[in-house]
Design a protein around this motif. Structure first.
Motif, PDB file in Angstrom:
ATOM      1  N   PRO A   1       0.838  -1.207   0.000  1.00 36.17           N
ATOM      2  CA  PRO A   1       0.000   0.000   0.000  1.00 36.17           C
ATOM      3  C   PRO A   1       0.875   1.261   0.000  1.00 36.17           C
ATOM      4  CG  PRO A   1      -0.711  -1.536   1.700  1.00 36.17           C
ATOM      5  CD  PRO A   1       0.581  -2.061   1.146  1.00 36.17           C
ATOM      6  N   GLY A   2       0.523   2.223  -0.826  1.00 40.95           N
ATOM      7  CA  GLY A   2       1.264   3.475  -0.870  1.00 40.95           C
ATOM      8  C   GLY A   2       2.424   3.480  -1.838  1.00 40.95           C
ATOM      9  N   CYS A   3       2.719   2.337  -2.445  1.00 41.87           N
ATOM     10  CA  CYS A   3       3.764   2.298  -3.469  1.00 41.87           C
ATOM     11  C   CYS A   3       3.092   2.545  -4.815  1.00 41.87           C
ATOM     12  CB  CYS A   3       4.492   0.964  -3.464  1.00 41.87           C
ATOM     13  SG  CYS A   3       5.878   0.947  -4.630  1.00 41.87           S
ATOM     14  N   LEU A   4       3.525   3.574  -5.515  1.00 39.93           N
ATOM     15  CA  LEU A   4       2.857   3.993  -6.739  1.00 39.93           C
ATOM     16  C   LEU A   4       3.386   3.291  -7.984  1.00 39.93           C
ATOM     17  CD1 LEU A   4       2.737   7.800  -5.935  1.00 39.93           C
ATOM     18  CD2 LEU A   4       0.956   6.073  -5.557  1.00 39.93           C
ATOM     19  N   LYS A   5       4.702   3.198  -8.101  1.00 32.90           N
ATOM     20  CA  LYS A   5       5.284   2.533  -9.268  1.00 32.90           C
ATOM     21  C   LYS A   5       6.777   2.343  -9.070  1.00 32.90           C
ATOM     22  CE  LYS A   5       6.050   6.778 -11.898  1.00 32.90           C
ATOM     23  NZ  LYS A   5       5.809   7.482 -13.148  1.00 32.90           N
ATOM     24  N   GLY A   6       7.343   1.468  -9.882  1.00 32.22           N
ATOM     25  CA  GLY A   6       8.777   1.219  -9.827  1.00 32.22           C
ATOM     26  C   GLY A   6       9.320   0.984 -11.224  1.00 32.22           C
ATOM     27  N   THR A   7      10.600   1.281 -11.407  1.00 38.04           N
ATOM     28  CA  THR A   7      11.249   1.123 -12.704  1.00 38.04           C
ATOM     29  C   THR A   7      12.683   0.646 -12.519  1.00 38.04           C
ATOM     30  OG1 THR A   7       9.956   2.963 -13.609  1.00 38.04           O
ATOM     31  CG2 THR A   7      11.921   2.317 -14.832  1.00 38.04           C
ATOM     32  N   LEU A   8      13.100  -0.279 -13.346  1.00 38.07           N
ATOM     33  CA  LEU A   8      14.503  -0.660 -13.443  1.00 38.07           C
ATOM     34  C   LEU A   8      14.972  -0.194 -14.809  1.00 38.07           C
ATOM     35  CD1 LEU A   8      17.002  -2.195 -12.321  1.00 38.07           C
ATOM     36  CD2 LEU A   8      16.159  -4.185 -13.591  1.00 38.07           C
ATOM     37  N   ALA A   9      16.083   0.536 -14.849  1.00 35.14           N
ATOM     38  CA  ALA A   9      16.603   1.043 -16.117  1.00 35.14           C
ATOM     39  C   ALA A   9      18.104   0.792 -16.204  1.00 35.14           C
ATOM     40  CB  ALA A   9      16.313   2.537 -16.242  1.00 35.14           C
TER      41      ALA A   9
END
Length: 125
Positions: free
Chosen positions: A30-38
């Motif tokens: 809950p409260g985590c909006l998004k994540g990205t690995l680049a």
């Protein structure tokens, strides 16, 4: 809040599997909006993992469940440590509209000792 972790990776295949698991665990909180690995386009062994949270409280709560402590924390501990990892948004933009965010830190946050700051009554800019 924005978590930014930079990595120097020698085994991309293993790293991607671990990062995928970390992103799945974190973004399920809950409260985590998004994540990205680049991956860097300039240096083949450099990677960055970014995860966006609604607040500092959401970030701290997201780090608490046992599976996160078991799988995510060890990965994050391998991040390069020569720069800060947590940032608070100042400006965000979508569809041509820019939104200004008020800091959650007091204006005197880096000049007083623990227990002296009164809170973000006068937010920093």
């Amino acid at each position: 809040m924005l978590l930014v972790c930079r990595f120097r990776v020698s085994d991309p295949e293993t790293f991607i599997v671990r990062a995928e698991q970390a992103l799945a665990l974190l973004t399920a909180q809950p409260g985590c909006l998004k994540g990205t690995l680049a991956r860097s386009t300039d240096e083949d062994d450099r990677w960055v993992l970014t995860v966006e949270f609604e607040s500092v409280v959401a970030y701290r709560r997201a780090m608490s469940p046992f599976p996160v402590r078991e799988h995510v924390i060890p990965l994050l501990s391998e991040a390069l440590t020569d720069e800060p990892a947590m940032y608070e948004p100042t400006l965000t933009s979508a569809d041509g509209q820019v939104e200004t965010h008020t800091s959650v830190l007091a204006q005197d946050a880096f000049t007083v000792r623990l227990g002296e700051a009164a809170g973000p009554a006068t937010p920093r800019r």
